[in-house]
Design an enzyme around this catalytic site. Structure first.
Site, PDB file in Angstrom:
ATOM      1  N   ASP A 308       0.842  -1.191   0.000  1.00 12.03           N
ATOM      2  CA  ASP A 308       0.000   0.000   0.000  1.00 12.03           C
ATOM      3  C   ASP A 308       0.877   1.240   0.000  1.00 12.03           C
ATOM      4  OD1 ASP A 308      -2.759  -0.709  -0.053  1.00 12.03           O
ATOM      5  OD2 ASP A 308      -2.531  -1.547   1.948  1.00 12.03           O
ATOM      6  N   ASP A 345      -5.930  25.563  11.180  1.00 17.40           N
ATOM      7  CA  ASP A 345      -6.078  24.301  10.448  1.00 17.40           C
ATOM      8  C   ASP A 345      -5.396  23.197  11.247  1.00 17.40           C
ATOM      9  OD1 ASP A 345      -6.237  22.218   8.703  1.00 17.40           O
ATOM     10  OD2 ASP A 345      -5.343  23.268   6.997  1.00 17.40           O
ATOM     11  N   ALA A 378     -14.455  20.523   5.713  1.00 16.02           N
ATOM     12  CA  ALA A 378     -14.487  19.746   4.470  1.00 16.02           C
ATOM     13  C   ALA A 378     -15.390  20.395   3.435  1.00 16.02           C
ATOM     14  CB  ALA A 378     -14.961  18.324   4.764  1.00 16.02           C
ATOM     15  N   MET A 382     -11.252  25.398   2.952  1.00 11.46           N
ATOM     16  CA  MET A 382     -10.336  26.510   3.182  1.00 11.46           C
ATOM     17  C   MET A 382     -10.187  26.727   4.675  1.00 11.46           C
ATOM     18  SD  MET A 382     -11.222  29.640   0.563  1.00 11.46           S
ATOM     19  CE  MET A 382     -12.786  29.952   1.376  1.00 11.46           C
ATOM     20  N   LYS A 394      -6.452  30.139   2.704  1.00 12.65           N
ATOM     21  CA  LYS A 394      -5.593  29.092   2.123  1.00 12.65           C
ATOM     22  C   LYS A 394      -6.450  27.859   1.936  1.00 12.65           C
ATOM     23  CE  LYS A 394      -4.429  25.980   4.329  1.00 12.65           C
ATOM     24  NZ  LYS A 394      -4.207  25.266   5.594  1.00 12.65           N
ATOM     25  N   ASP A 517      -4.828  -4.495   7.021  1.00 15.47           N
ATOM     26  CA  ASP A 517      -5.339  -4.362   8.380  1.00 15.47           C
ATOM     27  C   ASP A 517      -6.855  -4.274   8.472  1.00 15.47           C
ATOM     28  OD1 ASP A 517      -5.721  -1.901   7.295  1.00 15.47           O
ATOM     29  OD2 ASP A 517      -4.610  -0.777   8.812  1.00 15.47           O
ATOM     30  N   ASP A 521      -9.571  -5.924   3.504  1.00 16.96           N
ATOM     31  CA  ASP A 521      -8.334  -6.563   3.045  1.00 16.96           C
ATOM     32  C   ASP A 521      -8.373  -8.083   3.214  1.00 16.96           C
ATOM     33  OD1 ASP A 521      -6.945  -4.255   2.275  1.00 16.96           O
ATOM     34  OD2 ASP A 521      -6.332  -3.844   4.330  1.00 16.96           O
TER      35      ASP A 521
END
Length: 681
Positions: A308, A345, A378, A382, A394, A517, A521
């Site tokens: 991965d 952030d 989300a 910004m 940003k 994990d 998988d």
């Protein structure tokens, strides 16, 4: 468990003596024949003491003694290897104690609880474990989020977070909840938990011979049978030919037994079980639990590694790597604005921008008094800061472009071009703006783990193909694959795609290894030849894997391949050494054993040995001593270096083949001189 556990030497000694029993060698034809030879020569010694037989009692007695030493040394090698695992198992047992559990009938923390013995729990039961409590059985967290101390299992003192949902829900019986609470659905019956299975595995109680071991055992048994038939024919040969050639026409029975034991491959026969156990023990010391020796051997034969990208090849989160200012803007000005805009952030990417600005320009910005932070979401994509007349933002190119449009401006063509170029290179561009002006972009990149490119180069030299699998788009995947140095990559991969990719490689005759994990998988892990499940992962993943990494480190897959190859190399090297040193002993013991039948052979004595009896006794002693001398090498393993199979084979033939051919001669010469000086023969 990364620590070295104390080996009980007294118990190892007792176990080695217990292996003097004939039952201990029923599955090892070479040592079974050696045991029979030791028992037979012991009877011959008693007969010689009674005045029967033509060989001196002292000579026959010493042959019998050293044959028993040979059997004991073989048992000692296995006992030493198992002793390490037993010490490991005692450490695990200390994690188990008589526990009680709060069994509940509903999925809520305030549900009525019934206190029961942990041994009475059955799969499907719900158990509430509060802070300070010990998890009574293996299971899946179905409610709650808690910090768990797993040091009893992993040896890692730092607590880990376990909670319902996701790929961190599996919990192990014997570990302790440090904070909050968990509601656990039991998945293992009493005596069948992870620690119970680990104890059985590390003690060797459930160890089965691997296909390679079985094949080698059959080969050694066939060689032993052929040599036994050859030695048996010496008696009628001596009677028919000896008198005609001027000899006595007889060969002592003790001499024939000594000849047989020196000719059969006793060295590898005595060390073979220990080599397999030691290989699994080396995995345990790397904090990997092998469900079978077959998985360890398969790791040594792996041809393809599926890896991965996130967490294995890269560090896991994209990090700020560069500031690219817009025309007319200084890089320092851009970095300062980006740092201020990132103060609110809390994402790993946002924190990395603050760190990069500090490292690059020693900027240590703080939000001005009265400033209003704009947190990252989300939806908005910004983050920013409003401080008086300054309005900093940003974020994603599209989001910042929309914000600038609201301010009555837009993105300059140079900034758009820089963002597109960064995206083509597999990076993520974040645009920084102040007021109605775009200041430039911050480039976020997947950070390749240090040294990973060199490790892939080592695997390539061994003929192993590395394949990166990722959910990224092909453009990003190609850039990361080129930087990391993998041989191939698969982009936009789903769990179903992993299974398909494994089957494709297996259809081409390649053995495939992968790590995983999550529950998604599990199908691919079940299909892979070497499947490394992360201990921190789900119960489904751990059940599907044939190896469990207690450190939950996906890059451990590379170390596992190294250990598997070292196991195969060790077995091959010591087999080569054993067979070639037998050839060397032929030139010593055959002329000495047949000197009475064929006097012409008595003149063949290139080492200048003192007498036929001293030569035979010296060969038997060296044959016995080679086993304990090689125990450290069997435990440690042959030194591994990345190289093609042909190069490794040539190196081992030179070192262990030629070495095995030469080594016995000086040893036999030295022991012969010692025997002669002490008057033992």
């Amino acid at each position: 468990m990364t620590a070295r556990h104390h080996v009980d030497r007294a118990r190892v000694l007792r176990e080695s003596l217990r292996r003097l029993s004939p039952l201990a060698h029923l599955r090892n034809p070479v040592m079974a024949v050696t045991w029979l030879g030791a028992a037979f020569t012991s009877l011959l010694w008693l007969a010689a003491l009674a005045g029967q037989g033509g060989e001196p009692p002292a000579f026959v007695g010493q042959i019998a003694l050293w044959l028993w030493f040979t059997v004991w040394f073989a048992g000692l090698a296995e006992a030493v290897a198992e002793g390490r695992g037993r010490a490991h198992a005692e450490h695990l047992r200390a994690a188990r104690s008589t526990l009680t559990a709060e069994r509940i009938g509903e999925l809520r923390a305030d549900a009525p609880a019934e206190t029961v013995d942990a041994g009475a729990l059955a799969p499907g039961d719900l158990v509430l474990v509060r802070a300070g409590g010990v998890i009574p059985a293996d299971g899946e967290a179905v409610a709650g989020l808690a910090s768990v101390d797993e040091s009893a299992v992993t040896g890692e003192s730092a607590p880990v977070i376990r909670g319902a949902g996701g790929d961190r829900s599996a919990v192990t019986g014997g570990t302790r909840v440090l904070s909050d609470h968990l509601i656990i659905r039991v998945t293992a019956a009493p005596g069948e938990g992870f620690i119970d299975r680990m104890i059985a595995l590390v003690e060797g109680a459930s160890r089965q011979k691997t296909p390679n071991e079985v094949a080698l055992t059959i080969l050694l048994a066939a060689m032993t049978l052929v040599l036994l038939l050859a030695v048996v024919t010496i008696l009628p040969f001596a009677a028919c030919v000896g008198g005609r050639m001027g000899g006595t026409g007889t060969v002592g029975l003790a001499t024939l037994v000594a000849l047989l034991v020196c000719l059969i491959p006793t060295t590898i026969g005595g060390l073979l079980p220990a080599i397999g156990i030691a290989g699994i023990d080396r995995l345990h010391r790397a904090n990997v639990i092998a469900r079978s020796g077959r998985a360890v051997e398969a790791a040594g034969d792996v041809g393809v590694l599926l890896l991965d990208k996130t967490g294995t090849i890269t560090l896991g989160n994209r990090q700020a790597a560069a500031f690219i200012p817009a025309p007319g803007v200084g890089e320092r000005e851009l970095a300062e604005a980006a740092q201020l805009a990132s103060l609110a952030d809390d994402t790993p990417e946002g924190r990395s921008i603050v760190v990069l600005a500090k490292e690059r320009f020693d900027l240590r910005c703080e939000a001005p008094a009265g400033a209003v932070v704009v947190p990252f979401t989300a939806t908005a994509r910004m983050s920013g800061l409003d401080a008086g007349a300054r309005r900093l933002r940003k974020g994603a190119t599209v989001a910042v472009a929309a914000w600038l449009t609201d301010q009555g401006s837009g993105l300059p063509a140079a900034v758009i071009a820089a963002a597109e170029e960064a995206a083509r290179a597999g990076a993520t561009p974040l645009v920084v703006a102040e007021g109605g002006r775009a200041l430039g972009i911050v480039v976020l990149k997947d950070i390749i783990k240090g040294g990973i490119r060199e490790r892939f180069a080592e695997l390539r030299r061994m003929g192993i193909t590395t394949v990166m699998i990722t959910g990224d788009n092909p453009q990003t995947a190609a850039a990361i694959a080129a930087e990391a140095g993998v041989d191939d990559f698969r982009a936009q991969v789903t769990p179903e795609d992993k299974l398909r990719i494994i089957r494709e490689f297996q259809a081409g005759g390649r053995l495939v290894a992968m790590a995983g994990d999550g529950t998604n998988d599990a199908p691919a892990l079940a299909q892979a030849d070497v499947a490394v499940a992360m201990h921190a992962g789900t119960q489904a993943a751990k059940e599907a894997g044939n190896l469990v990494d207690l450190d939950s480190n996906p890059t451990k897959l590379i170390e596992i391949v190294r250990i598997g190859k070292q196991l195969l190399m060790t077995r091959g090297a010591l087999t080569t050494f054993s067979l070639t040193n037998d050839v060397a002993k032929y030139f010593v013991i055959i002329p000495a054993a047949l000197a009475g039948v064929l006097p012409a052979l008595g003149g063949f004595n290139p080492l200048g040995l003192q007498s036929p009896h001293s030569a035979i006794l010296a060969a038997v002693i060296v044959n016995a001593l080679l086993i304990p001398l090689l125990i450290p090498l069997a435990m440690r393993g042959v030194a591994w270096r990345p190289a093609p199979a042909g190069t490794v084979l040539a190196h081992n033939l030179l070192v262990y083949g030629v070495g095995g051919l030469i080594a016995p001669f000086p040893l036999i010469w030295g022991v012969d001189r010692f025997i002669a000086s002490c008057g033992l023969a």
